[in-house]
Design a protein around this motif. Structure first.
Motif, PDB file in Angstrom:
ATOM      1  N   PRO A  13      -6.657  -5.617   6.832  1.00 25.81           N
ATOM      2  CA  PRO A  13      -5.896  -4.453   6.337  1.00 25.81           C
ATOM      3  C   PRO A  13      -4.445  -4.517   6.808  1.00 25.81           C
ATOM      4  O   PRO A  13      -4.154  -5.034   7.891  1.00 25.81           O
ATOM      5  CB  PRO A  13      -6.629  -3.260   6.954  1.00 25.81           C
ATOM      6  CG  PRO A  13      -7.432  -3.808   8.077  1.00 25.81           C
ATOM      7  CD  PRO A  13      -7.710  -5.237   7.754  1.00 25.81           C
ATOM      8  N   ALA A  14      -3.568  -3.991   6.002  1.00 29.67           N
ATOM      9  CA  ALA A  14      -2.137  -4.050   6.317  1.00 29.67           C
ATOM     10  C   ALA A  14      -1.799  -3.256   7.575  1.00 29.67           C
ATOM     11  O   ALA A  14      -0.793  -3.524   8.225  1.00 29.67           O
ATOM     12  CB  ALA A  14      -1.324  -3.541   5.141  1.00 29.67           C
TER      13      ALA A  14
ATOM     14  N   LEU B 139       5.181  -3.479   4.243  1.00 26.88           N
ATOM     15  CA  LEU B 139       6.190  -2.495   3.831  1.00 26.88           C
ATOM     16  C   LEU B 139       5.633  -1.516   2.798  1.00 26.88           C
ATOM     17  O   LEU B 139       5.932  -0.311   2.844  1.00 26.88           O
ATOM     18  CB  LEU B 139       7.429  -3.209   3.307  1.00 26.88           C
ATOM     19  CG  LEU B 139       8.211  -3.995   4.376  1.00 26.88           C
ATOM     20  CD1 LEU B 139       9.346  -4.784   3.735  1.00 26.88           C
ATOM     21  CD2 LEU B 139       8.749  -3.059   5.435  1.00 26.88           C
ATOM     22  N   LEU B 140       4.818  -1.992   1.870  1.00 28.11           N
ATOM     23  CA  LEU B 140       4.184  -1.090   0.906  1.00 28.11           C
ATOM     24  C   LEU B 140       3.230  -0.125   1.603  1.00 28.11           C
ATOM     25  O   LEU B 140       3.151   1.061   1.243  1.00 28.11           O
ATOM     26  CB  LEU B 140       3.446  -1.888  -0.170  1.00 28.11           C
ATOM     27  CG  LEU B 140       4.330  -2.629  -1.171  1.00 28.11           C
ATOM     28  CD1 LEU B 140       3.483  -3.507  -2.085  1.00 28.11           C
ATOM     29  CD2 LEU B 140       5.150  -1.648  -1.981  1.00 28.11           C
ATOM     30  N   TYR B 141       2.515  -0.611   2.604  1.00 27.31           N
ATOM     31  CA  TYR B 141       1.608   0.255   3.359  1.00 27.31           C
ATOM     32  C   TYR B 141       2.403   1.334   4.100  1.00 27.31           C
ATOM     33  O   TYR B 141       2.030   2.507   4.082  1.00 27.31           O
ATOM     34  CB  TYR B 141       0.794  -0.582   4.345  1.00 27.31           C
ATOM     35  CG  TYR B 141      -0.011   0.247   5.308  1.00 27.31           C
ATOM     36  CD1 TYR B 141      -1.156   0.916   4.892  1.00 27.31           C
ATOM     37  CD2 TYR B 141       0.373   0.362   6.649  1.00 27.31           C
ATOM     38  CE1 TYR B 141      -1.892   1.681   5.772  1.00 27.31           C
ATOM     39  CE2 TYR B 141      -0.357   1.119   7.535  1.00 27.31           C
ATOM     40  CZ  TYR B 141      -1.493   1.781   7.098  1.00 27.31           C
ATOM     41  OH  TYR B 141      -2.215   2.545   7.972  1.00 27.31           O
TER      42      TYR B 141
ATOM     43  N   LYS C 122       4.416   7.084   4.451  1.00 17.92           N
ATOM     44  CA  LYS C 122       5.490   8.074   4.381  1.00 17.92           C
ATOM     45  C   LYS C 122       5.278   9.023   3.217  1.00 17.92           C
ATOM     46  O   LYS C 122       5.452  10.229   3.342  1.00 17.92           O
ATOM     47  CB  LYS C 122       6.849   7.382   4.243  1.00 17.92           C
ATOM     48  CG  LYS C 122       7.349   6.767   5.509  1.00 17.92           C
ATOM     49  CD  LYS C 122       8.715   6.145   5.306  1.00 17.92           C
ATOM     50  CE  LYS C 122       9.181   5.438   6.553  1.00 17.92           C
ATOM     51  NZ  LYS C 122      10.470   4.761   6.357  1.00 17.92           N
ATOM     52  N   ALA C 123       4.889   8.473   2.066  1.00 19.22           N
ATOM     53  CA  ALA C 123       4.646   9.314   0.889  1.00 19.22           C
ATOM     54  C   ALA C 123       3.484  10.260   1.144  1.00 19.22           C
ATOM     55  O   ALA C 123       3.540  11.443   0.784  1.00 19.22           O
ATOM     56  CB  ALA C 123       4.366   8.436  -0.330  1.00 19.22           C
TER      57      ALA C 123
END
Length: 168
Positions: free
Chosen positions: A79-80, A131-133, A138-139
């Motif tokens: 997992p990221a 970075l996507l994780y 944050k979202a």
């Protein structure tokens, strides 16, 4: 003049002669792939006698570096959240820098350039995943804050209604 007995001998004789004569008369880079008879080598003999062949470090260093690429590829299943951005950024930078360097050095080592390019690809893929994780966290945090603010307003409205109902 030096008072040490060996110093003058070293400065005048041995060192001067050692640096006047080249160590190799024929440079390493200009070795031909031809045998003594002048015929072109083919197949395994050409690889074996190549300046980047199995008799040199130019061959074995990339072989060992494939372990880094395989370890990075194995991390694609993790997992990221458990990956290190710093470590994968270092792998990405290393891959990019050394891929370029493999074409600058002589003899050009395309095998080493290939392994470094794949190291760059694996590292950049992992960095993108991380970075996507982090962006999704944050979202999700902002979404949760928005939901929390709505709940606080609703609770205040319910509390105000309850106070009015108690007073009346």
């Amino acid at each position: 003049m030096s008072f040490r007995p060996g110093a003058r001998l070293f400065t005048t004789g041995i060192r001067a002669q050692a640096f006047r004569q080249p160590f190799l008369r024929q440079p390493f880079l200009r070795r031909s792939t031809q045998t003594a008879a002048g015929t072109e080598q083919k197949g395994f003999a050409k690889l074996w006698n190549s300046p980047v062949g199995p008799k040199t470090v130019h061959f074995w260093a990339p072989i060992m570096k494939w372990a880094l690429v395989l370890a990075g590829a194995a991390d694609l299943t993790r997992p990221a959240s458990s990956l290190s951005l710093t470590q994968n950024a270092a792998l990405t930078a290393t891959g990019a820098i050394w891929t370029r360097w493999c074409f600058v050095i002589r003899p050009q080592n395309k095998f080493l350039a290939t392994v470094n390019f794949f190291l760059f690809l694996v590292g950049s893929t992992q960095c993108a995943r991380i970075l996507l994780y982090q962006r999704s966290l944050k979202a999700a945090g902002q979404e949760a804050e928005g939901e929390g603010a709505k709940l606080v307003k609703e609770l205040e409205e319910v509390g105000d209604k309850a106070k009015k109902a108690v007073k009346s």
